[in-house]
Motif scaffolding. Structure first.
Motif, PDB file in Angstrom:
ATOM      1  N   GLU A  27       0.777  -1.177  -0.085  1.00  0.00           N
ATOM      2  CA  GLU A  27       0.059   0.165   0.058  1.00  0.00           C
ATOM      3  C   GLU A  27       0.699   1.122   0.047  1.00  0.00           C
ATOM      4  OE1 GLU A  27      -2.996  -0.566  -0.711  1.00  0.00           O
ATOM      5  OE2 GLU A  27      -3.019  -2.808  -0.034  1.00  0.00           O
ATOM      6  N   LEU A 139     -11.664   0.987   0.043  1.00  0.00           N
ATOM      7  CA  LEU A 139     -10.408   1.269   0.987  1.00  0.00           C
ATOM      8  C   LEU A 139      -9.110   1.720  -0.003  1.00  0.00           C
ATOM      9  CD1 LEU A 139     -10.830  -0.225   4.142  1.00  0.00           C
ATOM     10  CD2 LEU A 139     -11.419   2.169   3.725  1.00  0.00           C
ATOM     11  N   SER A 142      -8.225   5.287   0.048  1.00  0.00           N
ATOM     12  CA  SER A 142      -8.172   5.599   1.248  1.00  0.00           C
ATOM     13  C   SER A 142      -7.056   6.494   1.899  1.00  0.00           C
ATOM     14  CB  SER A 142      -8.547   4.903   2.509  1.00  0.00           C
ATOM     15  OG  SER A 142      -7.791   3.723   2.702  1.00  0.00           O
ATOM     16  N   TRP A 144      -3.484   6.613   2.953  1.00  0.00           N
ATOM     17  CA  TRP A 144      -2.469   5.842   3.670  1.00  0.00           C
ATOM     18  C   TRP A 144      -1.472   6.490   4.139  1.00  0.00           C
ATOM     19  CZ3 TRP A 144      -3.740   0.727   4.145  1.00  0.00           C
ATOM     20  CH2 TRP A 144      -4.820   0.315   3.331  1.00  0.00           C
ATOM     21  N   LEU A 149      -3.020   4.021  10.854  1.00  0.00           N
ATOM     22  CA  LEU A 149      -4.208   3.311   9.744  1.00  0.00           C
ATOM     23  C   LEU A 149      -5.030   2.752  10.574  1.00  0.00           C
ATOM     24  CD1 LEU A 149      -1.555   1.985   7.462  1.00  0.00           C
ATOM     25  CD2 LEU A 149      -2.730   4.283   7.174  1.00  0.00           C
ATOM     26  N   GLN A 153      -8.543  -0.487   7.234  1.00  0.00           N
ATOM     27  CA  GLN A 153      -7.440  -0.355   6.543  1.00  0.00           C
ATOM     28  C   GLN A 153      -6.491  -1.658   6.339  1.00  0.00           C
ATOM     29  OE1 GLN A 153      -6.202   3.608   7.414  1.00  0.00           O
ATOM     30  NE2 GLN A 153      -6.150   4.115   5.194  1.00  0.00           N
TER      31      GLN A 153
END
Length: 457
Positions: A27, A139, A142, A144, A149, A153
């Motif tokens: 991510e 997500l 979303s 990051w 977090l 997530q």
């Protein structure tokens, strides 16, 4: 398992079953590894899942512990759109990832050429088709970059990695049934160098590039005036203030007024249709040149500056393997570096920076050699093994002239024939591309296949 401490990383890594394929995902806080952060790394054997917060765990330790796993070809890593993750891992951790299986490329391979809706090769759709697992991708976009977090997530990140080994297992069976295992391996081995290409990018001399664009624009203006001058006798609406104008970018207007000049304009004014007319009608050649200059000054002009990365000063285009699904070729976006004009003025703007060099290499008539091997055509193979330029030799046969008498134009004609036939060109398209009648094109293609009968088969 979320890992925020180095001691936990060592402990949890020992729990992973490295004898099984490992799902690997990341991510990030953005799409560009040069300006965005690698936030999470997820590894899963399908049962145990580790999620490493790279902001909180020392990156030197992450590299030390993960490098043996990532560089091993024996430990299989399963990724979806692996190029993206490999760029971030290489740039932020300095690790190469070998031994990969890319489920996105596999999906494209298995279903190449079949019309599909948008998002068909996305992880959500692929996971459902191959494992019946539903992934909520809300997500994905979303925040990051947040210091802490959310549980949602973390759960989202873990699920993406966890499903990958099962997807691979299902896909491998399909690849075996379709005889595509070797093909898939070639694609997987290409991902890492492709990621390198994007990371490195190209240096573009912007001041020189702008000068070329200005020259192209000036040339397009001159050509526009010359074309309008020739069209004046047939333009109904004359002007008291200079030349009467028409829109040279309008297919309807170009067809109308060129026909008034007695030019047998086709129903389309695409370049391939007009090429056949420019020899007899110079104004058609001017129109084609005008369009080329205008496209160069707009598509390849100052608008290119927006693609120069502010941090690196280089262009990092998006190279997509199997981007052209019907042929298996690459496609390139943002910008399309495969369409840079061939002239030296444009090409020379891509330079090696101080202390570096640009090397250029090319396979020698790669497609024709593959076709020779596949067809086993003796005449075709003999021409290649003779060591002569294949296109020149083909031209000599097509035009029934000695090989030393073949002109550059005749060689270009034969090159279009050779490569056109490899990629399935038809009589009409070939006739348009070289500017001859369809009957003549049919005779040439028939002679070609009589000479190379096994290629025809």
């Amino acid at each position: 398992m979320l890992i925020t401490e180095g001691i936990k990383l060592e402990e949890e890594l020992r729990r992973l079953n490295l004898n099984k394929p490992i799902g690997l995902d990341s991510e990030t806080t953005g799409l560009d590894p040069h300006t965005a952060e690698l936030r999470l790394l997820q590894l899963s054997d399908g049962e145990q899942t580790l999620t490493i917060d790279t902001r909180k765990v020392n990156r030197g330790l992450i590299k030390e512990k993960l490098q043996p796993i990532f560089t091993s070809r024996e430990v299989k890593k399963v990724l979806h759109n692996a190029k993206f993750d490999l760029k971030f891992i290489k740039h932020h951790l300095g690790i190469d990832v070998e031994g990969i299986f890319d489920s996105m490329l596999t999906s494209i391979l298995i279903e190449a050429g079949v019309p599909k809706p948008r998002g068909w090769h996305g992880l959500g759709d692929v996971a459902y088709r191959y494992t019946k697992t539903r992934l909520n991708k809300d997500l994905q976009v979303s925040d990051w970059s947040a210091n802490e977090l959310s549980r949602a997530q973390i759960a989202y990140a873990e699920k993406d990695a966890e499903v990958l080994p099962a997807i691979r297992e299902s896909m491998v069976e399909r690849l075996k049934k379709m005889g595509l295992v070797r093909c898939a391996k070639l694609e997987f081995d290409t991902v890492l160098p492709t990621a390198y290409m994007e990371l490195c990018g190209f240096y573009l001399d912007l001041p020189q590039w702008s000068k070329v664009a200005e020259a192209e624009f000036a040339r397009s203006e001159i050509l526009s005036q010359e074309i309008l001058e020739e069209l004046q006798p047939v333009i109904e609406q004359q002007s008291l203030f200079g030349l009467a104008e028409i829109n040279l970018d309008s297919q309807v207007q170009v067809q109308k007024y060129f026909r008034k000049l007695g030019i047998p304009m086709p129903d389309s004014t695409k370049e391939s249709y007009l090429e056949a007319l420019k020899g007899e009608y110079p104004i058609v050649g001017k129109l084609l040149e005008y369009r080329g200059c205008k496209k160069s000054s707009t598509s390849f002009g100052d608008s290119f500056a927006k693609f120069v990365n502010p941090k690196t000063g280089r262009i990092h285009a998006d190279y997509r393997q199997i981007g052209a699904e019907k042929t298996g070729r690459f496609s390139v976006n943002n910008p399309n570096l495969q369409q840079i004009p061939h002239d030296a003025d444009h090409r020379n703007c891509f330079k090696a920076e101080q202390g570096n060099m640009i090397g250029s290499c090319d396979y020698s008539q790669q497609e024709l050699r593959i076709l020779a091997d596949f067809s086993k055509d003796k005449a075709f193979i003999d021409l290649l093994l003779a060591g002569q330029d294949f296109h020149t030799a083909t031209a000599a046969q097509v035009f029934k002239i000695p090989i030393e008498k073949v002109s550059p134009d005749e060689r270009t004609f034969a090159k279009k024939l050779n490569f056109g036939l490899v990629y399935g060109i038809g009589v009409q398209r070939f006739a348009e591309s070289v500017g001859i009648e369809q009957t003549e094109a049919q005779i040439i293609m028939s002679n070609y296949f009589r000479t190379f009968s096994s290629v025809d088969r």
